[in-house]
Every structure is written in C-alpha cells, then in structure tokens.
Scaffold this active site. Structure first.
Site, mmCIF file in Angstrom:
data_model
loop_
_atom_site.group_PDB
_atom_site.id
_atom_site.type_symbol
_atom_site.label_atom_id
_atom_site.label_comp_id
_atom_site.label_asym_id
_atom_site.label_seq_id
_atom_site.Cartn_x
_atom_site.Cartn_y
_atom_site.Cartn_z
ATOM 1 N N GLY A 1 -27.522 -22.307 12.293
ATOM 2 C CA GLY A 1 -28.170 -21.809 11.042
ATOM 3 C C GLY A 1 -26.945 -21.080 10.283
ATOM 4 C CB CYS B 1 -38.301 -19.444 17.111
ATOM 5 S SG CYS B 1 -37.445 -20.734 16.823
ATOM 6 C CE LYS C 1 -30.298 -33.993 11.884
ATOM 7 N NZ LYS C 1 -30.820 -33.604 13.555
ATOM 8 C CB ALA D 1 -34.588 -32.326 16.545
ATOM 9 C CD GLU E 1 -34.771 -18.149 20.571
ATOM 10 O OE1 GLU E 1 -33.806 -18.516 20.349
ATOM 11 O OE2 GLU E 1 -35.833 -18.291 19.870
ATOM 12 N NE ARG F 1 -47.328 -22.208 19.793
ATOM 13 C CZ ARG F 1 -46.812 -21.790 18.627
ATOM 14 N NH1 ARG F 1 -46.156 -20.682 18.255
ATOM 15 N NH2 ARG F 1 -46.917 -22.374 17.490
ATOM 16 C CD GLU G 1 -38.322 -20.234 12.430
ATOM 17 O OE1 GLU G 1 -37.858 -19.527 13.268
ATOM 18 O OE2 GLU G 1 -39.140 -21.158 12.559
HETATM 19 C C1 SIN Z 1 -40.907 -22.166 15.925
HETATM 20 O O1 SIN Z 1 -40.657 -21.719 17.262
HETATM 21 O O2 SIN Z 1 -39.691 -22.361 15.435
HETATM 22 C C2 SIN Z 1 -42.084 -22.061 15.326
HETATM 23 C C3 SIN Z 1 -43.052 -21.438 16.137
HETATM 24 C C4 SIN Z 1 -44.412 -21.333 15.024
HETATM 25 O O3 SIN Z 1 -44.622 -21.967 14.104
HETATM 26 O O4 SIN Z 1 -45.370 -20.909 15.583
#
Ligand code: SIN
Length: 511
Positions: A264, A315, A203, A205, A414, A309, A281
């Site tokens: 999550g 994340c 699924k 986004a 975040e 980036r 994650e």
């Molecule tokens: C993410 O931001 O969820 C993954 C980033 C990465 O794999 O470097």
C-alpha cells in the site's frame, strides 16, 4: 454470447479439472475461465505466457490463466478509457439497472461461485457461500446508491449568483484486490466505481484469479458494455509492473487497493507522481478486549467468529485478545474448549471441515515463524503450535498462546493465521494503551456491559471500526476502513461512492 463462451471453455476445463474433481467427488463449477477479460473479449497474454492457479488444499494445479504484462495492462487501461467516454454519460438509473442484473446473476450462481472460491482460496464451502452473499450485497447496495449520487444547491451570498455542486465520476479506476476475499473485495470496489460512472481495470491477486474471471463472465452476461469492466491477470513476478502502470498511467484517475501495508505504501508513493485519487485498505492488528463486566460466553462466541473466519486471514481478524484479570482464566478455558470442539481442519469441499488451509506455503511459514518467535520469548502454548502436516502442507493447527508480551512479533504484527494470543491486563486504561500501541488502526473489538465504559472505550480506540459486544462487523451498509497505517478512505456505505466521484462547483453569475 457469454453463455456460448462459457460452454466452449467448459470442454477444456472439464478435462483439466477431472482428476481433482473425481477424487473429491465435487462437480466442476460450470464457468471457470482460462482467459483474461479486456475490452469485452476473452484474451490471452500477448506474450502467450500463463501461470498456474493452485488449490491451497493440496497444492495441485487448478488450471492456468494468462500471465499478462505491461502491454496487456496498457491495452486494458486504453479500453477502459475509451469506454469511459460513453459510460460517464449513462444515467444513474441505467447503471443501477445493470448493477441489479449483475447482482441477480451473482445470486443465481451463488453455489458455483462459492465452489470456485473454495477451490482457489481454500475456505470451507459454507464460508465461501457466506463470502458470495457478502460479495453480492455490495453490488445490490451500490445498485441502489447509484441513484442517490446527488449534488447540492448552495445558499448564495450574492443575489446575482446561484451556486451548485455536482458530482462527477473520476474516470478509469485501477482496482488491486487481495486473495483472502477474492469476490467481496472486487465487488466492494467495482460496485461503487461502476455506480459512480467510472470504468475499471481489476488486477486480482495471483492466488485467486478464477473468482475474478467468473465475476467478469457474469458482468458480461449482465450487459455491461465492453471496456467498462476489465480483468488483467498476472503472476507474482509481473504484479509490481502492473501495479506501477496502473498507478502511473495518465489515463487512470484513481486506485483502490486492499492488501498489505508494505505494498500500500509503495502504491501510495507511485500515485503521488500524478496526484492520483487513492483508497487504501491495509493491514490491521485488531485488539479484542474482554472487560470484567463482559458476558464471557458471548465474548468467546465473538472471539471464535473474529479470529477463525477464513482461518484468521482477514484484516479485521482479532489479533490480540486482551483479557481483564478477573475473567482471564474463565475466558481462556472457554476459548480452549470451543476451539477444540468447533475447529476441524480439512478440505473446504467436505461439509465437516470448518477450517481450511492457509493460502500458500509462504503464508504458512510466516505463521509458523511468528509462533516460534513467541515460544522462544516465553509464550505458553495451550493448543496447537505447529503445522498440521498430517492434513496438508499448508494447514496450521488452531493455536492458543498465553504469556504474550510486547517483545513478540505476534503482539506487534498482523498474524493472518489461526493463532489466538491472550494478554492479561488490570485496568481499562492499561487495556486501551495496549490496544493503541500499534501503527495499525483498522478494527477493534471489546466486550463490556458497563454503558459508561462502552462509550469511553469506543471513543478512545484508535481504529476505524469498533465491534462492541460483537465479533462480526462487516456489512455493505457500513463504512469500512482504518486510521493510522491501516489506510485511507472508506468502502461500502454511501461513503464508498465518494472515492469514485469528485465535486465540481458551478457558479452561475449575472442573474
Ligand atoms: C479484509 O480482510 O480485507 C476484508 C474483510 C472484510 O471485509 O470483512
């Protein structure tokens, strides 16, 4: 067959895209699909509903994809379950070869895939190429790991018994993926699942379904049997029901999710009903520490890479720069200079821009609110600090804040945007304490040239991944994952397979 489908669809999509593409002088990616992929077929939603995919650069529609509901998701799960009955019995070598075919096609279509990512996710095309390479590295890696899912022969304590452990695929997996890395987060999960002998219902986004569909087209061309790899597309409103069904269906054995901590936690709860395997994650709040002993120039290069980036939408992005007092002014001055020199906002399709838009208006507003909150509580704006409406509604100026304290949202949460916040500290102990003062624990970074400090700090940071004198840590070979509220389980590396197999103990008696 896949090729024919691709050509047929092109006719429609060329028409749909022609306005945008002429405007930007880019060529249409040769495969952009307007159907979902279930049981080896390109299908519409049973309701006939669709939703628009928007280009974050200008908010214009790139086309439509099926807005699937529970009935469609059920069909995909059933298809994956039926396919699993055969797929689980394929040899590791057969699965490895199919993954290798898929990898080869992903490599061959690198530029086309990158264009799709840029169009729907907004990142500069150079970065999109980087994501495609990162993305297909997982398929290559797991094509190799597929052949090393070995069991163990144990030393039996009893003469008349032999004991062995074997690894078996868990079954159908629900893979729920984010928009920030629309390709790599699918391949990181699906590569491991398919290698292990599981089947998948993906699924993607709502913001970025086109990349997922392109991956399915190439998986079909690679020769994966029908039902092994399925894509269910849906909009934001339908997403909760689809997620719930994947978590609660008795035919699904496990879930892997990358996305917000909030979602999550909900999926975790939903999976508890059937005691499902789950990999999460989730969000981070990465500290990026620069000690007095650091090479400040190298730290600034690492800071730029980690912070900007994908426009800060990662994340593992550095969320709080913690700078020791002796090098604080030097670091801030150099970072300011680099940001001014290197960050150019604009359309990802043009080669001059290095920073794209945020994914959507909600995200832009969220970043704006975080900066406003900081300023209101006393933060000093050295650069940026507002939306870059002259470039586009979803663009945010690269921003640098100092005088940041723990009462501000940017310290606690975040940011997921191009906002660098700098905090001054005195001692190593203080830095570690600030770094760990969060419920999150995904990545952490520090720069130091003191070897004793390096070992001490690396061990003390409450995170799953540490960049030491390095701002870019992601790699298929490495174990990706967090501690605390940043998640459960690991992706990539040989550990990535563990999420998709269970260990079965066989005891042979009366020997
Ligand atoms: C993410 O931001 O969820 C993954 C980033 C990465 O794999 O470097």
């Amino acid at each position: 067959m896949a090729l024919i489908r691709r050509l047929q669809l092109n006719t429609g999509t060329v028409k749909q895209f022609s306005g945008i593409l002429q405007q930007r002088e880019v060529h249409l990616p040769s495969f952009v699909y307007d159907k979902a992929y279930v049981d080896g077929k390109w299908v519409a939603a049973t309701s006939g509903m669709t939703f628009k995919v928007l280009n974050p650069y200008d908010g214009k529609s790139l086309g439509v994809v099926p807005n699937m509901g529970e009935e469609d998701c059920k069909a995909a799960i059933e298809a994956a379950h039926a396919a699993f009955q055969e797929w689980q019995n394929t040899t590791a070598k057969e699965r490895s070869m199919l993954l290798r075919n898929w990898y080869n096609l992903l490599v061959k279509n690198e530029n086309e895939l990158a264009k799709i990512i840029t169009l729907e996710a907004g990142k500069p095309v150079k970065e999109s190429v980087g994501e495609v390479q990162y993305g297909h590295s997982f398929v290559e890696w797991f094509s190799e790991e597929a052949r090393r899912i070995n069991g163990e022969v144990l030393c039996s304590p009893v003469k008349s018994k032999e004991m062995i452990l074997i690894k078996q695929p868990i079954g159908v997996t629900g893979l729920i993926t984010p928009w920030n890395f629309p390709m790599a987060m699918i391949t990181r999960k699906a590569g491991a699942a398919l290698a292990a002998g599981c089947t998948c219902v993906v699924k993607p986004a709502e913001d970025t379904p086109l990349t997922a569909l392109a991956l399915a087209a190439l998986a079909e061309e690679a020769g994966f049997p029908k039902g092994v790899f399925n894509i269910v597309t849906c909009d934001r409103d339908n997403a909760p029901a689809i997620g719930k069904m994947l978590c609660e269906s008795p035919l699904v054995a496990g879930i892997s999710f990358t996305g917000s901590t909030e979602v999550g936690k909900l999926l975790y709860k939903q999976c508890s009903q059937g005691v499902k395997r789950i990999g999460l994650e989730l969000g981070g709040n990465a500290p990026f520490i620069v000690f007095n002993t650091a090479d400040v120039d190298k730290a600034v290069v690492g800071a730029m890479a980690s912070k900007f980036r994908n426009c800060g939408q990662a994340c593992v992005s550095a969320n709080r720069f913690l700078i020791q007092e002796e090098v604080f002014d030097k670091f801030v001055a150099k970072l300011t200079e680099k940001m001014q020199q290197e960050l150019v906002l604009g359309s990802g399709i043009t080669s001059t821009s290095t920073l794209g838009p945020l994914i959507n208006i909600t995200q832009t507003m969220k970043v704006n609110k975080i900066v406003e909150d900081a300023v209101q509580k006393g933060a000093k704006v050295l650069l940026g600090g507002k939306q870059a409406v002259n470039v586009g509604e979803r663009f945010y100026e690269p921003t640098l804040l100092t005088n940041v304290n723990d009462s501000m949202t940017c310290y606690k949460e975040e940011i997921f945007g191009p906002v660098a916040v700098c905090i001054k500290f005195k001692s190593e102990e203080e830095a570690v304490s600030i770094a760990n003062d969060t419920k999150r624990g995904l990545a952490g970074y520090f720069y130091s040239n003191d070897i004793t400090q390096i070992f001490r700090v690396a061990k003390k940071l409450s995170v799953g991944m540490v960049g030491i004198n390095e701002g870019m840590i992601s790699s298929a070979e490495a174990a990706f994952g967090g501690v605390k509220e940043s998640g459960i389980g690991r992706e990539g590396s040989h550990h990535g397979i563990d999420e998709y197999v269970y260990i079965k103990y066989l005891c042979f008696g009366n020997l």
